[in-house]
Each structure stands twice: as structure tokens, then as C-alpha cells.
Design an enzyme around this catalytic site. Structure first.
Site, PDB file in Angstrom:
ATOM      1  N   CYS A   5       8.491   1.144  -8.693  1.00  0.00           N
ATOM      2  CA  CYS A   5       7.435   1.261  -7.690  1.00  0.00           C
ATOM      3  C   CYS A   5       6.059   0.952  -8.276  1.00  0.00           C
ATOM      4  CB  CYS A   5       7.459   2.673  -7.103  1.00  0.00           C
ATOM      5  SG  CYS A   5       6.203   2.934  -5.846  1.00  0.00           S
ATOM      6  N   CYS A  21       0.172   7.715  -7.576  1.00  0.00           N
ATOM      7  CA  CYS A  21       1.297   8.631  -7.385  1.00  0.00           C
ATOM      8  C   CYS A  21       1.735   9.134  -8.750  1.00  0.00           C
ATOM      9  CB  CYS A  21       2.443   7.896  -6.696  1.00  0.00           C
ATOM     10  SG  CYS A  21       3.886   8.944  -6.373  1.00  0.00           S
ATOM     11  N   GLU A  47      -3.756   1.473   0.337  1.00  0.00           N
ATOM     12  CA  GLU A  47      -3.218   0.444   1.218  1.00  0.00           C
ATOM     13  C   GLU A  47      -2.644   1.058   2.487  1.00  0.00           C
ATOM     14  OE1 GLU A  47      -0.451  -2.060  -0.979  1.00  0.00           O
ATOM     15  OE2 GLU A  47      -1.768  -1.856  -2.718  1.00  0.00           O
ATOM     16  N   CYS A  58       8.464   6.618 -10.320  1.00  0.00           N
ATOM     17  CA  CYS A  58       9.658   5.796 -10.041  1.00  0.00           C
ATOM     18  C   CYS A  58       9.488   4.422 -10.709  1.00  0.00           C
ATOM     19  CB  CYS A  58       9.856   5.632  -8.536  1.00  0.00           C
ATOM     20  SG  CYS A  58      10.141   7.191  -7.686  1.00  0.00           S
ATOM     21  N   CYS A  85       4.066  -1.351  -0.646  1.00  0.00           N
ATOM     22  CA  CYS A  85       2.785  -0.783  -1.033  1.00  0.00           C
ATOM     23  C   CYS A  85       2.552  -0.707  -2.522  1.00  0.00           C
ATOM     24  CB  CYS A  85       2.645   0.598  -0.423  1.00  0.00           C
ATOM     25  SG  CYS A  85       1.719   0.470   1.077  1.00  0.00           S
ATOM     26  N   CYS A 121       1.861   2.307   8.545  1.00  0.00           N
ATOM     27  CA  CYS A 121       2.368   2.938   7.325  1.00  0.00           C
ATOM     28  C   CYS A 121       1.163   3.406   6.514  1.00  0.00           C
ATOM     29  CB  CYS A 121       3.195   1.918   6.543  1.00  0.00           C
ATOM     30  SG  CYS A 121       3.759   2.539   4.956  1.00  0.00           S
TER      31      CYS A 121
HETATM   32  N1  SAH Z   1       6.792   8.764  -2.239  1.00  0.00           N
HETATM   33  C1  SAH Z   1       7.567   8.580  -1.070  1.00  0.00           C
HETATM   34  C2  SAH Z   1       7.017   7.577  -0.085  1.00  0.00           C
HETATM   35  C3  SAH Z   1       6.403   6.316  -0.607  1.00  0.00           C
HETATM   36  S1  SAH Z   1       7.402   4.954  -1.068  1.00  0.00           S
HETATM   37  C4  SAH Z   1       8.986   8.260  -1.422  1.00  0.00           C
HETATM   38  O1  SAH Z   1       9.291   8.137  -2.592  1.00  0.00           O
HETATM   39  O2  SAH Z   1       9.812   8.206  -0.537  1.00  0.00           O
HETATM   40  C5  SAH Z   1       8.241   4.408   0.368  1.00  0.00           C
HETATM   41  C6  SAH Z   1       9.616   3.839   0.044  1.00  0.00           C
HETATM   42  O3  SAH Z   1       9.530   2.596  -0.672  1.00  0.00           O
HETATM   43  C7  SAH Z   1      10.449   4.760  -0.829  1.00  0.00           C
HETATM   44  O4  SAH Z   1      11.769   4.794  -0.358  1.00  0.00           O
HETATM   45  C8  SAH Z   1      10.379   4.077  -2.176  1.00  0.00           C
HETATM   46  O5  SAH Z   1      11.423   4.468  -3.012  1.00  0.00           O
HETATM   47  C9  SAH Z   1      10.420   2.625  -1.758  1.00  0.00           C
HETATM   48  N2  SAH Z   1       9.974   1.679  -2.770  1.00  0.00           N
HETATM   49  C10 SAH Z   1       8.983   1.798  -3.660  1.00  0.00           C
HETATM   50  N3  SAH Z   1       8.882   0.707  -4.417  1.00  0.00           N
HETATM   51  C11 SAH Z   1       9.840  -0.145  -3.985  1.00  0.00           C
HETATM   52  C12 SAH Z   1      10.256  -1.454  -4.376  1.00  0.00           C
HETATM   53  N4  SAH Z   1       9.655  -2.089  -5.384  1.00  0.00           N
HETATM   54  N5  SAH Z   1      11.277  -2.014  -3.708  1.00  0.00           N
HETATM   55  C13 SAH Z   1      11.883  -1.371  -2.679  1.00  0.00           C
HETATM   56  N6  SAH Z   1      11.548  -0.149  -2.266  1.00  0.00           N
HETATM   57  C14 SAH Z   1      10.540   0.466  -2.928  1.00  0.00           C
END
Ligand code: SAH
Length: 362
Positions: free
Chosen positions: A122, A115, A95, A119, A341, A108
Site C-alpha cells: 500500500c 497511515c 486524496e 501494509c 489511494c 472515497c
Molecule cells: N486502512 C483501510 C482502508 C484503506 S485501504 C484498510 O486497510 O482496509 C482500502 C483498500 O485498498 C484496502 O482493502 C487495502 O488493503 C487496499 N489496497 C491498498 N493498497 C492496494 C494496492 N496496491 N492494490 C490493491 N489494493 C490495495
């Protein structure tokens, strides 16, 4: 589709492209011209390189490829945010999101297919990591958006790039660095590093390595919690690099680069959004001049978390400010198209090629 060993020209920095073309008996200036066709004029096909000898183009078409992802889906939000599902040459999808700000367009980009970081909030990581994107594929995400902008307005320009899409950029370090150099080079789109933000979940050795690259980009660290118990429950990466390792690395990064880090903090109801958490956070980041971006967590399927309500996010921000921490509540662009994303790709059918799925804890 090109054979796997076929070099993708989009992925080659100018010295490597020069070497390849010299191997085909071409002078160095040709490489520069071809490079500009790819990275400045954003050609999608060799036939567009009209100042090149026909015989060379025949050979390039037969022996090399260009990264030109297919737009599988395109969703436009009421606020102008556009989300693309792009299919790479091997069938894997990622995406890319385009955001419109007063100063221009920001893209972006995803850096990996899936990944490995795990997390819990995510969507991008739910099925693990399939593979890294190449530098050329990441660049092609930006180019796809820029080409579309040109169709509507020849002066419209992608001015900013954020590495906050699918994937952990520092887990694909070499390709990401190569991408950044292609993106910012004078023979390419020439997007200044000051207009680039890279977000990481906190891979300490790579943060140290990045601090030595002499790049003027903005580093964002996805913090999301001010103590190890809470952070480890949200982010398994915290077991490998707990706050006692991460925060000193962030301080070292700031000292080495002179650039302030910004911290991302996704607010989850009842988990990390209490007044005590605000106090711990202020203490943790004391004296860093840090900026904290608060965003209500975006609910994703299969995640146990719900978002803090807007009033509580504002209270939390006010509390941080009262504790001398610079905090802003991030504007949510594209909420109506779930622009966070990972969700669009998950809805799409599995990738065509059966690449191994994996999840690694670093
Ligand atoms: N892997 C990297 C970048 C990708 S995610 C990182 O972890 O920073 C980009 C941002 O979106 C990160 O801050 C991540 O923690 C956040 N993110 C991911 N899923 C999310 C969600 N469901 N709600 C809010 N933020 C989210």
C-alpha cells in the site's frame, strides 16, 4: 490561516455548535441555521450565510474557521472517476476519489494523513502516519466533491461514501464516528448509513466497539490472505491481531449487527493466488455467508508485489464459488489515473508544516 486553537465549525456536531453560539449570546435556532449552512448548503465562507446577523458573521470569521480544503490537483479518468489531491489548512494533503455509478456518485474519503499500519502493498503507508484527520476535514472531502457536482447539475448528488482512502479509519475511531454522525444527520447531507462502507485492515478491539454502535454501515475487512504466515508477510497488523482473533471478531460483528461483512482480497502473483489459497480461504470463511471482493493488486513503487493476471483472478473466483463462497472480481475504476489511494500524495511535495512522522504497530 486560523490559529490552532480556533474552533473549526465544520468539525462541531450540532449540540457543540449550539453551545458555542450560545456562548456568543445567540439563540439555539441560530446554531441550527449555521449548521445547515455548513453541512447542507456547504457554504465555503461566512459571507454566504445571508440570513445571519452581520455582527455574528464578523465574530465567527474572527474567532472560528470552516474546513475548506484547496484542490491542489484534479485528475479525471476516461471512465469518469475523478481523483482530487486536497490540501488541508495546515498544508497536509490527502486524496479523495469520486466514482460514478448507475445509482449516483460515490466518494472515497481519506481518514488520516498517511497511515501507521504498514501494509507492504500500500502506497498510503510508506512514510507512516502524519496525523489524524478531524471529522470536519473528512466531511469537507465529501463537501468539496458535492459542491463541484452542483456546479454542473443542481440535482447531482453524492449518494454513497466509502472510507477506503488514505488511513485506517478504525485507528482514528472517534473522529470517524463523529464524521459518520454528521454525514448521516438530518440537518446535514443525510446520507444513509446503508450507503456507507468502512474498510479496515482488522483492528479487533475497534471492530468489537463498532459492533455496539448500532450503525447500518457495511464493514469491509482487508483480508488479503487466508493464513497467518502469508498475511503477516503482507500486513504487519496481523502480528497484533492474527486470523485466530480477527475471524472470530468478524463473526461476533455479524451476529451483533445482523450485517454481513465483505472481505477484500488483493491478488498478488505467486503469493496468495494459488488454488491452495482458495481452498484455505473458503475454509476460513465457511458458514459466514461472506462476500469476497477480488482485485488484482495495484503495483506501487517500492512494493515487491506484482498482480495476478486477469485469467487467474477469474479462475480463483470460480474456485471460491465452487466452494460455496460468494466472490466477485471488482471492477477497476480509474486505473488510468492510478486511482488507488496514496500514490498522488506521495508524488506531491512534503507537507508544509513539519509534523512528526510515525509508524506504530498496534
Ligand atoms: N486502512 C483501510 C482502508 C484503506 S485501504 C484498510 O486497510 O482496509 C482500502 C483498500 O485498498 C484496502 O482493502 C487495502 O488493503 C487496499 N489496497 C491498498 N493498497 C492496494 C494496492 N496496491 N492494490 C490493491 N489494493 C490495495
Amino acid at each position: 490561516m486560523a490559529a490552532p486553537e480556533t474552533p473549526c465549525l465544520t468539525d462541531l456536531p450540532l449540540p457543540q455548535l449550539t453551545e458555542l453560539l450560545q456562548g456568543m449570546g445567540q439563540p439555539a435556532y441560530r446554531a441550527k441555521q449555521v449548521y445547515r449552512w455548513i453541512h447542507q448548503k456547504l457554504a465555503t465562507d461566512f459571507s454566504q450565510m445571508t440570513d445571519q446577523p452581520a455582527a455574528l458573521l464578523v465574530r465567527l470569521r474572527a474567532e472560528t474557521s470552516l474546513a475548506v480544503p484547496e484542490v491542489v490537483r484534479r485528475q479525471q479518468s476516461r471512465d469518469g472517476t475523478v481523483k482530487y489531491l486536497l490540501r488541508m489548512a495546515d498544508g497536509n494533503c490527502v486524496e479523495t476519489v469520486r466514482m460514478h455509478y448507475r445509482y449516483g456518485y460515490s466518494v472515497c474519503v481519506s481518514t488520516q494523513v498517511g497511515c501507521a499500519m504498514g501494509c507492504r502493498f500500500c502506497a498510503s503507508t510508506q512514510a507512516g502516519r502524519v496525523r489524524d484527520l478531524t471529522a470536519g476535514e473528512i466531511a469537507a472531502e465529501v463537501y468539496t466533491v458535492q459542491r463541484e457536482l452542483w456546479q454542473g447539475d443542481a440535482a447531482a448528488r453524492v449518494s454513497h461514501v466509502v472510507l477506503m482512502g488514505i488511513g485506517e479509519p478504525l485507528h482514528n475511531y472517534d473522529n470517524v464516528l463523529r464524521f459518520l454522525r454528521i454525514l448521516s444527520g438530518p440537518e446535514g447531507l443525510n446520507i444513509g448509513m446503508r450507503n456507507v462502507s468502512l474498510s479496515t485492515c482488522g483492528l479487533v478491539p475497534q471492530i468489537d466497539r463498532l459492533s455496539r454502535e448500532d450503525l447500518q454501515l457495511t464493514l469491509s475487512v482487508s483480508l488479503h490472505a487466508p493464513d497467518d504466515a502469508t498475511r503477516s508477510a503482507m500486513m504487519p497488523v496481523n502480528d497484533a491481531f492474527p486470523l485466530s482473533a480477527l475471524i472470530p471478531a468478524c463473526r461476533r460483528y455479524q451476529a451483533a449487527t445482523g450485517r454481513r461483512i465483505s472481505f477484500e482480497y488483493a491478488m498478488v502473483r505467486g503469493v496468495n493466488d494459488t488454488p491452495e489459497m482458495a481452498e484455505k480461504l473458503a475454509k476460513l470463511l465457511k458458514g459466514m455467508g461472506a462476500h469476497v471482493n477480488l482485485i488484482p493488486v495495484n503495483p506501487v513503487d517500492g512494493s515487491p508485489y506484482t498482480a495476478s493476471d486477469a485469467a487467474n483472478v477469474q479462475r480463483f473466483a470460480a474456485r471460491l464459488r465452487a466452494l460455496s463462497l460468494n466472490a466477485t472480481v471488482r471492477r477497476r475504476l480509474g486505473a488510468d489515473i492510478s486511482a488507488a489511494c496514496g500514490q498522488l500524495r506521495r508524488e506531491e511535495a512534503a507537507p508544509r508544516t513539519n509534523t512528526r512522522q510515525e509508524r506504530i504497530t498496534p
